[in-house]
Design a protein around this motif. Sequence first.
Motif, PDB file in Angstrom:
ATOM      1  N   GLU A 160      -4.726  17.264   1.867  1.00  0.00           N
ATOM      2  CA  GLU A 160      -6.063  16.758   1.561  1.00  0.00           C
ATOM      3  C   GLU A 160      -7.078  16.995   2.677  1.00  0.00           C
ATOM      4  OE1 GLU A 160      -5.506  12.671   0.359  1.00  0.00           O
ATOM      5  OE2 GLU A 160      -4.335  13.229  -1.405  1.00  0.00           O
ATOM      6  N   THR A 163      -3.905   7.163   6.303  1.00  0.00           N
ATOM      7  CA  THR A 163      -3.995   8.502   5.726  1.00  0.00           C
ATOM      8  C   THR A 163      -5.301   9.196   6.116  1.00  0.00           C
ATOM      9  OG1 THR A 163      -4.959   7.509   3.731  1.00  0.00           O
ATOM     10  CG2 THR A 163      -2.581   7.894   3.717  1.00  0.00           C
ATOM     11  N   SER A 202      -4.501   1.670   5.431  1.00  0.00           N
ATOM     12  CA  SER A 202      -4.128   1.657   4.025  1.00  0.00           C
ATOM     13  C   SER A 202      -3.133   0.520   3.802  1.00  0.00           C
ATOM     14  CB  SER A 202      -3.452   2.974   3.632  1.00  0.00           C
ATOM     15  OG  SER A 202      -4.269   4.093   3.886  1.00  0.00           O
ATOM     16  N   GLY A 203      -2.900   0.192   2.549  1.00  0.00           N
ATOM     17  CA  GLY A 203      -1.891  -0.817   2.217  1.00  0.00           C
ATOM     18  C   GLY A 203      -2.355  -1.800   1.158  1.00  0.00           C
ATOM     19  N   SER A 211      -8.140  -2.735   2.039  1.00  0.00           N
ATOM     20  CA  SER A 211      -7.799  -1.672   2.993  1.00  0.00           C
ATOM     21  C   SER A 211      -9.002  -0.734   3.125  1.00  0.00           C
ATOM     22  CB  SER A 211      -6.542  -0.950   2.552  1.00  0.00           C
ATOM     23  OG  SER A 211      -6.625  -0.619   1.186  1.00  0.00           O
TER      24      SER A 211
HETATM   25  O1  PQQ Z   1      -5.257   0.536  -1.385  1.00  0.00           O
HETATM   26  C1  PQQ Z   1      -4.894   1.354  -0.547  1.00  0.00           C
HETATM   27  O2  PQQ Z   1      -4.630   1.072   0.630  1.00  0.00           O
HETATM   28  C2  PQQ Z   1      -4.831   2.776  -0.968  1.00  0.00           C
HETATM   29  C3  PQQ Z   1      -4.538   3.800  -0.070  1.00  0.00           C
HETATM   30  C4  PQQ Z   1      -4.531   5.142  -0.506  1.00  0.00           C
HETATM   31  C5  PQQ Z   1      -4.289   6.155   0.583  1.00  0.00           C
HETATM   32  O3  PQQ Z   1      -4.168   5.737   1.754  1.00  0.00           O
HETATM   33  O4  PQQ Z   1      -4.228   7.366   0.356  1.00  0.00           O
HETATM   34  C6  PQQ Z   1      -4.796   5.409  -1.894  1.00  0.00           C
HETATM   35  C7  PQQ Z   1      -5.097   4.287  -2.733  1.00  0.00           C
HETATM   36  N1  PQQ Z   1      -5.103   3.028  -2.264  1.00  0.00           N
HETATM   37  C8  PQQ Z   1      -5.437   4.436  -4.113  1.00  0.00           C
HETATM   38  O5  PQQ Z   1      -5.704   3.424  -4.811  1.00  0.00           O
HETATM   39  C9  PQQ Z   1      -5.482   5.725  -4.687  1.00  0.00           C
HETATM   40  O6  PQQ Z   1      -5.816   5.891  -5.876  1.00  0.00           O
HETATM   41  C10 PQQ Z   1      -5.135   6.838  -3.869  1.00  0.00           C
HETATM   42  C11 PQQ Z   1      -5.048   8.203  -4.194  1.00  0.00           C
HETATM   43  C12 PQQ Z   1      -4.656   8.819  -3.054  1.00  0.00           C
HETATM   44  C13 PQQ Z   1      -4.418  10.253  -2.826  1.00  0.00           C
HETATM   45  O7  PQQ Z   1      -4.208  10.639  -1.671  1.00  0.00           O
HETATM   46  O8  PQQ Z   1      -4.466  11.036  -3.837  1.00  0.00           O
HETATM   47  N2  PQQ Z   1      -4.535   7.910  -2.046  1.00  0.00           N
HETATM   48  C14 PQQ Z   1      -4.811   6.678  -2.523  1.00  0.00           C
END
Ligand code: PQQ
Length: 554
Positions: free
Chosen positions: A66, A159, A174-175, A223
């Motif tokens: 990404e 991330t 994140s979390g 997060s």
């Molecule tokens: O609530 C969170 O902490 C969190 C973290 C992440 C992330 O760190 O990539 C995603 C999501 N939520 C999320 O809801 C989501 O749809 C999502 C898609 C992705 C991705 O990399 O395609 N990360 C995340």
Amino acid sequence: AVSGPIENYAPVTAQRLEKPEPSNWMLYRRTYDGQGYSPLDQINTSNVKNLTPVWTFATGVVEGHEAPPIVNNGVMFVATPMGQVIALNAKTGDEYWRYKRQLPDDLFQLHPTSRGVGLWEDKLYLATTDDHVVALDAKTGKVVWDTKVQDYRKGQYMTLMPLIVDGKVIVGGSGGEFGVRGYVAAYDAKDGKELWRTFTIPGEGEPGHDTWQGEDWKNGGGSAWMTGNYDKETKTIYWGVGNAAPWPGETHPGDNLYTSSVLALDPNTGKIKTHHQYHQNDSWDWDEVDAPMLIDLHRDGRNIKSLVHPGRDAIFWILERTPTKINYVAGWPFVSTDVWKGIDAETGKPILDPAHKPVIGKRVEFCPSLWGGKDWPSAAYSQKTGLVYVPANENFCGGFTGEKIALKPGELWLGTKPEDIGLKTKPGADHFGELQAWDPVTGKKVWQHNFPKSQLFGSVTATAGDLIFAGGTNDRDFRAFNAKTGEQLWEQKTNSGIVGMPVSYEVDGTQYVAIQSGWGVDAQRIQDALVTNNIGIEANVPQGGVIWVFALKK
Ligand SMILES: O=C(O)c1cc(C(=O)O)c2c(n1)C(=O)C(=O)c1cc(C(=O)O)[nH]c1-2
Ligand SMILES: [Ca+2]
């Protein structure tokens, strides 16, 4: 081939980040305003048909790639999933060095990715999925410092690409799907010492705490997993905040500040200057983490220092940033939604249709799906056309049955069973992904490109050559569009699907476009759902990461 050592590395300074040379891409969206716009115009609408690969590089990693390739005076740094950073000669593709993090064996990665490395002076900064911030020597890739942020065993991970402001490495955790209490934190770029940490959920005695009941705030989510943007004039960081936890709002009554909000932070202290909450009592996993773009607009007869955010909640938000307040200016749905009946013009709060808000003990359906009108992939703004380009998804709906479940630290805590989460396509839908071009002044859609058999799940980049670059589809294509008309002008089939961010840079007078191809994470989860729905979509998107670099055929 392996190149020799990096010589004459150009140290990164506050000045260079505030006003980056057109040839470079050193911040997540190139500039602090988050516009995702390159002023390079050698590649333009009339010659883009001659765009051709000049080098590629296999990352050796499977999963969602990404990160934007970050470029500083001819040196490229690419972050991949699994905590890897590769330094390359941006012109030749020769490798300088590689860093590979040893991730713990018991690490479960819900989102196995990295969105890039931040730059400061002669170092790089990586935020890892085992929740450390690591500083690397830009010339050698050697670890300079390594600071633990929180405990990955409790579902805390990172991330994002760190935001660098004036010698501070700023990250957010994140979390949200593990019931963490979100935060944004700053580390000293020199030695990794923590300088401040601001929780996105106010603690006892702090303003906003009363938007929670009982102990809900301790595990309320929020997060902050994407890079913020920065207003260098007012020295304010704008940082997006994620979903409330667990998902059904009934389990955490109240508005739940500052979930699904944008925070205005002082980069020196982390102090919250002000905020704006996009929607209250989030119940859909609608993280509003993609930071709003800072755009100067002339709208409604006045100049507005705006914040523009096409939200996961399906609303195209236009806000006004002032040094002390964020004001609602306008909002409208950019994909169809049955959750909102409108927006209160006074407060800017969306008006809910309770029939489409998840509850405990009953299945509730809602549109768009929990991936929203637009998830994390970034929109772009072209300073030439004045348009905002949005990677949107239409005709997807979601649903689940809310459940009261006790939190076990380190385990998924969704407030529903993972197997219960649905992605439905609307009957008769003739497309899903939409690349949309909006005029933020008039609120009118200028053009739209539909993808009949694919979601659109990749960031968009605009250039002064009046081009829009985007991957994001399950057919592995990387594409260029005419920024004014939406006409597709060029495409290249790549090794895998693209969830990465296109960038443009220049070395020795040649303009390049670079992208990572490497499908995975939630683009693949959507793909699985589409295939299950059996609507004539090709099941297999090949995986494995490759960096692609293009230039005009000589
Ligand atoms: O609530 C969170 O902490 C969190 C973290 C992440 C992330 O760190 O990539 C995603 C999501 N939520 C999320 O809801 C989501 O749809 C999502 C898609 C992705 C991705 O990399 O395609 N990360 C995340
Ligand atoms: Ca989330």
